[in-house]
Write a protein that holds these residues in place. Structure first.
Motif, short mmCIF file in Angstrom:
data_model
loop_
_atom_site.label_atom_id
_atom_site.label_comp_id
_atom_site.label_asym_id
_atom_site.label_seq_id
_atom_site.Cartn_x
_atom_site.Cartn_y
_atom_site.Cartn_z
N THR A 23 -3.67 -33.55 26.74
CA THR A 23 -2.65 -33.86 25.74
C THR A 23 -2.92 -33.00 24.52
N PRO A 25 -2.39 -31.76 20.81
CA PRO A 25 -1.87 -32.31 19.55
C PRO A 25 -0.85 -31.37 18.91
N VAL A 26 -0.04 -31.93 18.02
CA VAL A 26 0.88 -31.09 17.24
C VAL A 26 0.04 -30.20 16.32
N GLN A 28 0.37 -26.37 13.75
CA GLN A 28 1.32 -25.42 13.18
C GLN A 28 0.82 -24.00 13.39
N GLU A 106 -3.51 -27.38 8.94
CA GLU A 106 -2.39 -28.17 8.40
C GLU A 106 -2.27 -28.06 6.90
N GLU A 135 5.77 -22.78 11.73
CA GLU A 135 6.42 -23.94 12.34
C GLU A 135 5.42 -24.75 13.15
N PRO A 136 5.67 -26.06 13.28
CA PRO A 136 4.84 -26.88 14.18
C PRO A 136 5.26 -26.66 15.63
N LEU A 137 4.33 -26.88 16.53
CA LEU A 137 4.61 -26.84 17.96
C LEU A 137 4.04 -28.11 18.57
N HIS A 138 4.89 -28.85 19.28
CA HIS A 138 4.47 -30.10 19.91
C HIS A 138 4.61 -29.94 21.42
N GLU A 139 3.48 -29.71 22.09
CA GLU A 139 3.50 -29.54 23.54
C GLU A 139 3.16 -30.84 24.27
N GLY A 140 2.26 -31.63 23.71
CA GLY A 140 1.92 -32.90 24.34
C GLY A 140 1.28 -32.73 25.71
#
Length: 208
Positions: A23, A25-26, A28, A106, A135-140
């Motif tokens: 998993t 994490p978010v 940037q 962050e 920009e943030p990147l949310h891959e999860g």
């Protein structure tokens, strides 16, 4: 004390010859988009010669102005194409779209980026500064492995990941193919290059 996020964030570690579900994490990133063969496209070269000066300028600003020192993170990239076989069986790089990435902490803000962008521009560096964004990147949920060897030998590994491992886990691909370059190709023999290969996924049946 200098922070090395590669040692703090588990998803910056992977095992050779083993697919692992993680998993992510978010985070940037500095980002620049482009298209074409990374070996020949001028846009790819321009992206890298913009990304690195900004990444190091942000690191020095953080240390000087904010009192936070950190190790500049490795180059990363998202890759995609209308035909995913261009990554596996055909390896048709001219059809690839990409976003080059560099993770920043962050506490780095858009204001810091604009300060650095101006500084780099005054030095005459960064040919595509206007295209760079934060920009943030949310891959999860993701599947990843460590590839050791030339980039052009990734195809069979990706084919196994996409067409065997992921379906066998009752998962399906969602986001874009992600590579993290742990080795510097200018200083590392091709057979010793270490690259994390990551594919965001979701469990079959999950919404969204």
């Amino acid at each position: 004390m200098k922070i090395d996020f590669k040692k703090l964030i588990p998803s910056y570690s992977a095992k050779h010859g083993q697919f692992v579900v993680v998993t992510v994490p978010v985070m940037q990133y500095l980002m620049i988009d482009g298209h074409g063969d990374p070996n020949t496209a001028q846009s790819y070269k321009d992206a890298l010669t913009t990304l690195y000066p900004v990444a190091y300028a942000l690191k020095f600003l953080s240390k000087r102005e904010l009192g936070h020192d950190y190790t500049v993170m490795p180059l990363e990239a998202l890759w995609w194409s209308d035909d995913m076989e261009s990554f596996t069986s055909s390896r048709n790089k001219s059809r690839w779209d990409w976003t080059v990435l560099n993770m920043v902490p962050e506490w780095v803000t858009q204001e810091h980026l604009e300060m650095v962008r101006e500084t780099v521009a005054k030095k005459g560096d960064g040919p595509v500064l206007v295209a760079l964004r934060l920009e943030p990147l949310h891959e999860g949920l993701s599947v990843q492995t460590l590839h050791v060897g030339p980039y052009d030998e990734e195809g069979p590994v990706l084919e196994e990941m996409h067409n065997k491992f992921i379906p066998e886990q009752s998962m399906e691909m969602t986001g874009r193919h992600h590579e993290i370059y742990l080795s510097d190709p200018r200083r590392t023999a091709p057979e010793k290059l270490k690259t994390i290969l990551r594919q965001p996924v979701r469990n079959v049946g999950d919404a969204g």
